[in-house]
Scaffold this active site. Structure first.
Site, PDB file in Angstrom:
ATOM      1  N   SER A 105      -5.619   1.804  -5.969  1.00 57.57           N
ATOM      2  CA  SER A 105      -4.519   1.041  -5.377  1.00 57.57           C
ATOM      3  C   SER A 105      -3.636   1.995  -4.589  1.00 57.57           C
ATOM      4  O   SER A 105      -3.901   3.200  -4.509  1.00 57.57           O
ATOM      5  CB  SER A 105      -3.692   0.347  -6.470  1.00 57.57           C
ATOM      6  OG  SER A 105      -3.022   1.319  -7.261  1.00 57.57           O
ATOM      7  N   LYS A 106      -2.570   1.457  -4.013  1.00 53.60           N
ATOM      8  CA  LYS A 106      -1.698   2.263  -3.162  1.00 53.60           C
ATOM      9  C   LYS A 106      -1.055   3.416  -3.918  1.00 53.60           C
ATOM     10  O   LYS A 106      -0.662   4.420  -3.310  1.00 53.60           O
ATOM     11  CB  LYS A 106      -0.619   1.377  -2.535  1.00 53.60           C
ATOM     12  CG  LYS A 106      -1.157   0.450  -1.438  1.00 53.60           C
ATOM     13  CD  LYS A 106      -0.028  -0.239  -0.710  1.00 53.60           C
ATOM     14  CE  LYS A 106      -0.548  -1.140   0.400  1.00 53.60           C
ATOM     15  NZ  LYS A 106      -1.232  -0.377   1.446  1.00 53.60           N
ATOM     16  N   ARG A 107      -0.934   3.311  -5.217  1.00 54.34           N
ATOM     17  CA  ARG A 107      -0.319   4.416  -5.953  1.00 54.34           C
ATOM     18  C   ARG A 107      -1.189   5.675  -5.922  1.00 54.34           C
ATOM     19  O   ARG A 107      -0.716   6.780  -6.203  1.00 54.34           O
ATOM     20  CB  ARG A 107      -0.037   4.014  -7.405  1.00 54.34           C
ATOM     21  CG  ARG A 107      -1.288   3.844  -8.262  1.00 54.34           C
ATOM     22  CD  ARG A 107      -0.922   3.606  -9.725  1.00 54.34           C
ATOM     23  NE  ARG A 107      -2.108   3.358 -10.533  1.00 54.34           N
ATOM     24  CZ  ARG A 107      -2.681   2.190 -10.695  1.00 54.34           C
ATOM     25  NH1 ARG A 107      -2.159   1.129 -10.090  1.00 54.34           N
ATOM     26  NH2 ARG A 107      -3.761   2.040 -11.430  1.00 54.34           N
ATOM     27  N   HIS A 108      -2.474   5.504  -5.570  1.00 58.67           N
ATOM     28  CA  HIS A 108      -3.361   6.657  -5.465  1.00 58.67           C
ATOM     29  C   HIS A 108      -3.325   7.289  -4.081  1.00 58.67           C
ATOM     30  O   HIS A 108      -3.983   8.294  -3.825  1.00 58.67           O
ATOM     31  CB  HIS A 108      -4.802   6.241  -5.794  1.00 58.67           C
ATOM     32  CG  HIS A 108      -4.989   5.791  -7.205  1.00 58.67           C
ATOM     33  ND1 HIS A 108      -5.128   4.457  -7.540  1.00 58.67           N
ATOM     34  CD2 HIS A 108      -5.038   6.481  -8.370  1.00 58.67           C
ATOM     35  CE1 HIS A 108      -5.269   4.356  -8.856  1.00 58.67           C
ATOM     36  NE2 HIS A 108      -5.211   5.563  -9.371  1.00 58.67           N
ATOM     37  N   GLY A 109      -2.557   6.706  -3.164  1.00 58.54           N
ATOM     38  CA  GLY A 109      -2.492   7.228  -1.797  1.00 58.54           C
ATOM     39  C   GLY A 109      -3.038   6.218  -0.808  1.00 58.54           C
ATOM     40  O   GLY A 109      -2.854   5.011  -0.965  1.00 58.54           O
TER      41      GLY A 109
END
Length: 498
Positions: free
Chosen positions: A258-262
């Site tokens: 997800s976006k939390r991984h970049g």
């Protein structure tokens, strides 16, 4: 084993945003499978969500697929015998399918309101009972009553009449093997909403059947949809395709990507300097392997060797470090011409005149061997190569000044003056080997080590003590600019103009 009937596969994104990495992996696997089997790769746009689907998003997806190099045989901008290839243009096919099911008595109108259904779900939760789905209240309405309520304009949906004597729904998944879902888990699902639009499962089945899709290759988040879709295929009398569900993509922390991984979209990786060849190679290996060992797999090999049998059901880990390494490998082997084409926006960002990239292309291609092994992302070009575009100016890195030029006992000013004299001698050919050898010959008479002779020159020319090969860089630049940079460095650092 692979089913060798005419292979027709599809990638069917919803244009509600950018092309996500997970969707790109699905597209790559479908494309590669079609190519390996001599089949047809179809692009279909599932745009029946009116609030989120836009033409702009469709174009974003098409651009991303083109950048990845995934050419489709049928679909938008290409056409084909089974179009249209956007769902909003296929509404008549869903209406026809519904009429077919009505005539066969395999669907029924449901007049239960959302509030009534929510109340039943809430009551089940309060009582501690597991909610078993729709309780088929309207299934038992008489045909006359149903007709009367429809004629009166009462809002309704159309539900599939799941056969009560149907055995467990089974199928052989190309990845997960034999699958079985009990009939009790299948309620009478909605096929057409009250506004006349088809639900996802109904539209997908109609489209896949009408487009003669032979293999449905998609993420395993769709696994629970498959038994429902099989029931719809059976009700319509359509042949059921083969299914292959791809493993989930996880971040390095083991959680769903997800976006939390970049970065999560194809465009973000493109803009971060990842090449399309590297990204296709990397994504293809998320859940599939050639032989369990080979990492760099060119497109032609992928298109020749891809098979469903080598897809694993183990979740795939998105390793950003591995992607960067792989990208570096592709940069090293892409060649000067391809590098200049791919690097153009970052060369401009480094300070290059874009017009000169075309008119003085040979000069730009000569940069490639200096940098090819030093890049893992094309986006590093401005940081590593901007010194080539400074002209006579130099931008000195303060840390390099302190560690190299002002280091006690380094004799950096003496080294710069000596090398400047060599570089100013027009009798010496302006080639890196000649310049390097002539400067190196200064070490013995000056009693100075090559390191202490060349490092100050590197800082004065490149602004930094870490740069691509020094004399190869000098050869690319004008003599007057090099001398001006040395003079500026001597003046600014040692207060001694030459």
């Amino acid at each position: 084993m692979t089913d060798h009937r005419d292979v027709r596969v599809r990638f069917a994104p919803s244009p509600t945003g950018k092309l996500h990495i997970g969707g790109a992996r699905t597209a790559i696997d479908n494309w590669a499978f079609a190519r390996s089997q001599g089949g047809t790769f179809i692009l279909r746009i599932e745009d029946t969500d009116p609030e989120r689907s836009t033409e702009e998003n469709t174009q974003i997806i098409l651009r991303a697929l083109r950048w990845l190099g995934l050419d489709w045989d049928e679909g938008p901008e290409v056409g084909g015998a089974y179009g249209p290839y956007t769902q909003t243009e296929r509404l008549d096919t869903y209406r026809e399918a519904l009429e077919k099911l009505k005539a066969a008595g395999k669907v029924y109108p449901c007049f239960c309101t959302k509030e009534e259904l929510d109340a039943k779900r809430h009551a089940a939760e309060v009582s501690g009972e597991a909610y078993a789905g729709y309780d088929r209240t309207c299934r038992h309405l008489s045909a006359d009553e149903a007709h009367r309520r429809i004629a009166a304009g009462e809002e309704h949906v159309w539900r599939l009449k799941v056969p009560e004597d149907h055995p467990a729904i089974t199928f052989d998944d190309a990845v997960y093997g034999p699958m079985s879902f009990p009939l009790e888990a299948m309620d009478d699902m909605i096929l057409v909403r009250s506004d006349g639009t088809p639900t996802y499962n109904f539209a997908v089945v109609c489209d896949d059947a009408n487009m003669r899709i032979s293999h449905v290759i998609r993420g395993d988040d769709h696994l629970s949809n498959t038994p429902r879709q099989i029931l719809i295929y059976e009700a319509l009398g359509y042949p059921i395709p083969s299914f292959a569900h791809l493993p989930m993509i996880l971040g390095a922390d083991g959680k769903k990507l997800s976006k939390r991984h970049g970065a999560t979209s194809v465009e973000e990786y493109r803009d971060a300097g990842i090449t399309s060849d590297a990204l296709v190679n990397f994504l293809a290996l998320l859940g599939w392997s050639l032989d369990g060992e080979t990492t760099i797999i060119p497109r032609d090999v992928l298109c020749r060797e891809f098979s469903l049998e080598r897809i694993t059901k183990k979740d795939a880990i998105f390793d950003e470090t591995k992607l960067e390494w792989m990208n570096g490998q592709y940069i090293q082997h892409m060649g000067a011409q391809a590098w200049v084409d791919a690097a153009r926006p970052w060369l401009v960002a480094a300070g290059a005149d874009e017009a000169l990239i075309d008119t003085n292309r040979d000069w730009f291609e000569r940069i490639y061997p200096l940098i090819a092994e030093r890049l893992t992302r094309l986006s590093d070009i401005p940081e590593k190569l901007s010194y080539l575009f400074w002209g006579p100016a130099v931008h000195l890195d303060e840390k390099s000044v302190q560690k190299v030029l002002l280091k006690e006992g380094a004799r950096a000013d003496e080294a710069l003056q000596a090398t400047r004299a060599v570089l100013a001698d027009e009798a010496i050919p302006w080639t890196y080997e000649t310049l390097q050898n002539t400067c190196r010959a200064l070490c013995e008479p000056l009693d100075i080590k090559p390191k202490f002779l060349f490092q100050p020159l590197r800082v004065a020319v490149c602004g930094n003590m870490v740069s691509p090969p020094l004399f190869e860089s000098i050869e690319l630049l004008k003599r007057a600019d090099i001398l001006a940079r040395i003079d500026t460095t001597l003046a600014e650092v040692f207060e001694s103009k030459q």
